[in-house]
Design a protein around this motif. Structure first.
Motif, PDB file in Angstrom:
ATOM      1  N   TYR A 145       0.995  -1.499   0.212  1.00 26.68           N
ATOM      2  CA  TYR A 145      -0.020   0.334  -0.327  1.00 26.68           C
ATOM      3  C   TYR A 145       0.838   1.301  -0.271  1.00 26.68           C
ATOM      4  O   TYR A 145       2.172   1.669   1.222  1.00 26.68           O
ATOM      5  CB  TYR A 145      -0.893   0.067   1.425  1.00 26.68           C
ATOM      6  CG  TYR A 145      -0.182   0.194   3.033  1.00 26.68           C
ATOM      7  CD1 TYR A 145      -0.330   2.010   2.901  1.00 26.68           C
ATOM      8  CD2 TYR A 145       0.679  -0.602   3.074  1.00 26.68           C
ATOM      9  CE1 TYR A 145       0.608   2.395   4.066  1.00 26.68           C
ATOM     10  CE2 TYR A 145       1.383  -0.157   4.462  1.00 26.68           C
ATOM     11  CZ  TYR A 145       0.965   0.782   5.217  1.00 26.68           C
ATOM     12  OH  TYR A 145       0.747   1.343   5.895  1.00 26.68           O
ATOM     13  N   VAL A 146       0.117   2.615  -0.220  1.00 30.90           N
ATOM     14  CA  VAL A 146       1.177   3.791  -0.332  1.00 30.90           C
ATOM     15  C   VAL A 146      -0.387   4.710   0.522  1.00 30.90           C
ATOM     16  O   VAL A 146      -1.045   3.881  -0.760  1.00 30.90           O
ATOM     17  CB  VAL A 146       1.460   4.461  -1.461  1.00 30.90           C
ATOM     18  CG1 VAL A 146       2.111   5.007  -1.817  1.00 30.90           C
ATOM     19  CG2 VAL A 146       2.941   3.382  -2.100  1.00 30.90           C
ATOM     20  N   GLY A 147      -0.247   5.333   0.733  1.00 34.08           N
ATOM     21  CA  GLY A 147      -0.943   6.489   1.457  1.00 34.08           C
ATOM     22  C   GLY A 147      -1.095   6.646   2.991  1.00 34.08           C
ATOM     23  O   GLY A 147       0.091   7.086   3.589  1.00 34.08           O
ATOM     24  N   GLY A 148      -1.612   7.584   2.817  1.00 29.67           N
ATOM     25  CA  GLY A 148      -2.086   8.243   3.807  1.00 29.67           C
ATOM     26  C   GLY A 148      -2.871   9.522   3.671  1.00 29.67           C
ATOM     27  O   GLY A 148      -4.675   8.898   3.313  1.00 29.67           O
ATOM     28  N   LYS A 149      -3.390  10.463   4.959  1.00 29.04           N
ATOM     29  CA  LYS A 149      -3.734  11.389   4.671  1.00 29.04           C
ATOM     30  C   LYS A 149      -4.412  12.392   3.421  1.00 29.04           C
ATOM     31  O   LYS A 149      -3.147  13.004   3.112  1.00 29.04           O
ATOM     32  CB  LYS A 149      -3.990  12.184   6.257  1.00 29.04           C
ATOM     33  CG  LYS A 149      -3.996  11.696   7.746  1.00 29.04           C
ATOM     34  CD  LYS A 149      -4.755  11.190   7.739  1.00 29.04           C
ATOM     35  CE  LYS A 149      -5.386  10.742   8.850  1.00 29.04           C
ATOM     36  NZ  LYS A 149      -6.139   9.421   9.544  1.00 29.04           N
ATOM     37  N   ALA A 150      -5.484  12.666   3.359  1.00 30.35           N
ATOM     38  CA  ALA A 150      -5.872  14.051   1.812  1.00 30.35           C
ATOM     39  C   ALA A 150      -6.963  13.872   2.156  1.00 30.35           C
ATOM     40  O   ALA A 150      -7.726  13.963   2.933  1.00 30.35           O
ATOM     41  CB  ALA A 150      -5.492  12.828   0.764  1.00 30.35           C
ATOM     42  N   MET A 151      -7.170  15.085   1.367  1.00 33.93           N
ATOM     43  CA  MET A 151      -8.549  15.833   0.676  1.00 33.93           C
ATOM     44  C   MET A 151      -8.791  15.529  -0.705  1.00 33.93           C
ATOM     45  O   MET A 151      -8.102  16.081  -1.395  1.00 33.93           O
ATOM     46  CB  MET A 151      -7.986  17.805   1.072  1.00 33.93           C
ATOM     47  CG  MET A 151      -7.521  18.089   3.047  1.00 33.93           C
ATOM     48  SD  MET A 151      -8.632  17.559   3.808  1.00 33.93           S
ATOM     49  CE  MET A 151      -9.666  19.244   3.138  1.00 33.93           C
ATOM     50  N   LEU A 152      -9.756  15.265  -0.470  1.00 36.25           N
ATOM     51  CA  LEU A 152     -10.891  14.910  -1.588  1.00 36.25           C
ATOM     52  C   LEU A 152     -11.240  17.141  -1.514  1.00 36.25           C
ATOM     53  O   LEU A 152     -12.808  17.128  -0.894  1.00 36.25           O
ATOM     54  CB  LEU A 152     -11.719  14.028  -1.475  1.00 36.25           C
ATOM     55  CG  LEU A 152     -10.913  12.574  -1.504  1.00 36.25           C
ATOM     56  CD1 LEU A 152     -12.458  11.530  -2.342  1.00 36.25           C
ATOM     57  CD2 LEU A 152      -9.516  12.198  -2.362  1.00 36.25           C
ATOM     58  N   SER A 153     -11.510  17.485  -2.567  1.00 31.63           N
ATOM     59  CA  SER A 153     -12.562  18.116  -3.623  1.00 31.63           C
ATOM     60  C   SER A 153     -13.179  18.253  -4.462  1.00 31.63           C
ATOM     61  O   SER A 153     -12.682  17.853  -5.263  1.00 31.63           O
ATOM     62  CB  SER A 153     -11.596  19.554  -3.638  1.00 31.63           C
ATOM     63  OG  SER A 153     -11.906  20.453  -4.167  1.00 31.63           O
ATOM     64  N   SER A 154     -14.626  18.300  -4.632  1.00 37.38           N
ATOM     65  CA  SER A 154     -15.476  18.365  -5.719  1.00 37.38           C
ATOM     66  C   SER A 154     -16.104  19.792  -5.620  1.00 37.38           C
ATOM     67  O   SER A 154     -16.894  19.276  -4.277  1.00 37.38           O
ATOM     68  CB  SER A 154     -15.947  17.390  -5.614  1.00 37.38           C
ATOM     69  OG  SER A 154     -17.216  16.869  -6.679  1.00 37.38           O
ATOM     70  N   PHE A 155     -17.006  20.790  -6.204  1.00 35.94           N
ATOM     71  CA  PHE A 155     -18.102  20.968  -6.182  1.00 35.94           C
ATOM     72  C   PHE A 155     -18.094  22.152  -5.088  1.00 35.94           C
ATOM     73  O   PHE A 155     -18.747  22.749  -4.481  1.00 35.94           O
ATOM     74  CB  PHE A 155     -19.339  20.667  -6.272  1.00 35.94           C
ATOM     75  CG  PHE A 155     -19.648  19.167  -7.547  1.00 35.94           C
ATOM     76  CD1 PHE A 155     -19.819  19.917  -8.606  1.00 35.94           C
ATOM     77  CD2 PHE A 155     -19.727  18.244  -7.352  1.00 35.94           C
ATOM     78  CE1 PHE A 155     -20.312  19.278  -9.899  1.00 35.94           C
ATOM     79  CE2 PHE A 155     -19.779  17.457  -8.070  1.00 35.94           C
ATOM     80  CZ  PHE A 155     -19.864  18.017  -9.243  1.00 35.94           C
ATOM     81  N   LYS A 156     -16.496  22.815  -4.827  1.00 34.62           N
ATOM     82  CA  LYS A 156     -16.093  23.482  -3.688  1.00 34.62           C
ATOM     83  C   LYS A 156     -16.706  22.390  -2.162  1.00 34.62           C
ATOM     84  O   LYS A 156     -16.566  22.821  -1.737  1.00 34.62           O
ATOM     85  CB  LYS A 156     -17.328  24.267  -3.691  1.00 34.62           C
ATOM     86  CG  LYS A 156     -17.200  26.102  -4.766  1.00 34.62           C
ATOM     87  CD  LYS A 156     -17.503  26.676  -4.816  1.00 34.62           C
ATOM     88  CE  LYS A 156     -16.994  27.592  -6.829  1.00 34.62           C
ATOM     89  NZ  LYS A 156     -17.893  29.013  -6.494  1.00 34.62           N
TER      90      LYS A 156
END
Length: 415
Positions: A98-109
């Motif tokens: 696996y690769v990953g961690g914390k992130a933010m997803l943005s869509s339609f503001k």
């Protein structure tokens, strides 16, 4: 085999208690009823709490592996060799990178913080059941470079996205450009939506591991390995041993560490409910004290006669202990007879009542379950039985001791 004298007399007192004193009989029945209700309540409620806990474990751990092994400084090279090595270890059911961690997803503001994992689609099937919980679209394909993402259904609703929509993945890492520092971000297309029926549906997202490696700039390395064990409860002991087979500096993280706060909250709630229900049994035990105290007061003459016939203080005390314990034991036995089947079939009973009344207790649009879960553990039945018997015994000791101190001459003086 001859029945001991104290046992015969104690049981006789219990069965004949209703003949002379209606109030004493009423208190006896209330005490027995309290013990019955307390036992049934404890067994049923603890079974339902066990059912909720097991349901939560199964749903959460269907998406979250039993553990992770993070590489040194969250970077692991030559990971295919370690996967083969760990797969041959005893107790290991599956391994995937696996690769990953914390992130933010943005869509339609709209913005949402998520746990973003880059996974190898086929190997991931051995450590989690995300592919089996797809409710819309399709699981990640084997071809990398398409920058596809799958989301939990709650997360998809929060972001307002559907299959085929684009969203932006924003990492808490910066990219240095001639124009300054900018957060690292990339457009992804929603290819599928999964639903595991747990809170993870609102906090998890998955992308292809090759896309994650480019996004996190790891080259061919990964951050670690996701581990699935044959016995999830062996994770605290087994995962550190597996981490010792990895490069120095590797860290083992069990499901108890990653999801510990959730399960600890459930366990604390179960303990508090158990403690509150134990007070019902405690009140029933206090009633036994009242029963015996009144019985000792009303049978002083009988006690004196027994003493003059050679009964020892120990025999008198044992007689009234048997008298008081009979209430607790009968109440406990009736509670077990009612409580154990009820705990086993409470889900079916609630479903039948829902069908009969037309009401729905667990709305699937609100709750993650559609029926009341129940899981009877015989260890809980043993604990409840032991606690009820112990309280009943303790409740009899003081009145029985008072009965053993009755002096024959003084008691018979006014007879």
């Amino acid at each position: 085999m001859a029945v001991p004298l104290f046992l015969r007399i104690g049981i006789r007192y219990f069965y004949r208690a209703s003949g002379s004193d209606r109030f004493l009989s009423l208190v006896s029945w209330f005490s027995l009823l309290g013990m019955l209700i307390g036992t049934v309540s404890l067994i049923v409620v603890m079974s339902v709490m066990n059912g909720f806990e097991r349901e939560l474990q199964q749903r959460v751990l269907s998406v979250v592996p039993h553990g992770y092994i993070e590489g040194p400084q969250q970077r692991l090279a030559a990971w295919p060799e370690y996967i083969q090595q760990l797969r041959g270890s005893e107790g290991v059911k599956g391994v995937a990178p696996y690769v990953g961690g914390k992130a933010m997803l943005s869509s339609f503001k709209r913005l949402r913080g998520v746990a973003l994992y880059g996974i190898e689609p086929q190997q991931e099937r051995s450590v989690s059941a995300v592919a089996e919980h797809m409710v819309a679209g399709q699981y990640l394909g084997d071809d990398a470079g398409k920058y596809q993402i799958i989301l939990g259904d709650i997360l998809a609703r929060q972001l307002g996205v559907n299959i085929g929509d684009d969203l932006t993945v924003i990492l808490p890492k910066v990219t240095v450009t001639p124009f300054g520092l900018f957060p690292r971000e990339k457009r992804f297309q929603v290819s599928g939506v999964f639903s595991a029926g747990a809170q993870l549906d609102g906090t998890s997202a998955f992308i292809h591991i090759a896309d994650a490696q480019r996004l996190y700039q790891l080259g061919n390395d990964v951050e670690g390995l996701r581990i699935q064990l044959a016995d999830m409860f062996a994770a605290p002991d087994l995962l550190p041993k597996l981490a010792a087979m990895m490069p120095a500096g590797s860290v083992a993280v069990t499901w108890g560490d990653s999801q510990g706060s959730l399960f600890h909250a459930v366990k604390m709630e179960k303990q508090m409910v158990r403690l509150l229900l134990l007070f019902i049994v405690l009140i029933a035990a206090f009633n036994i004290v009242s029963i015996l105290s009144m019985a000792v007061s009303g049978k002083r003459g009988s006690i004196a006669v027994l003493r003059t016939m050679g009964a020892t203080p120990a025999t008198i005390m044992a007689t009234f202990v048997v008298y008081g314990m009979a209430t607790g034991i009968i109440g406990l036995c009736l509670g077990l007879i009612v409580g154990v089947p009820l705990a086993i079939y409470v889900g079916d009973l609630v479903a039948w009542l829902e069908q009969l009344s037309g009401m729905q207790i667990f709305n699937p649009d609100v709750y993650f379950i559609t029926r009341l879960p129940s899981f009877l553990q015989w260890s809980d039945v043993a604990v409840v039985s032991g606690f009820a018997l112990l309280l009943s015994l303790l409740a009899t000791l003081y009145p029985a001791w008072q009965a053993s101190r009755v002096q024959p001459a003084e008691a018979l003086r006014y007879e």
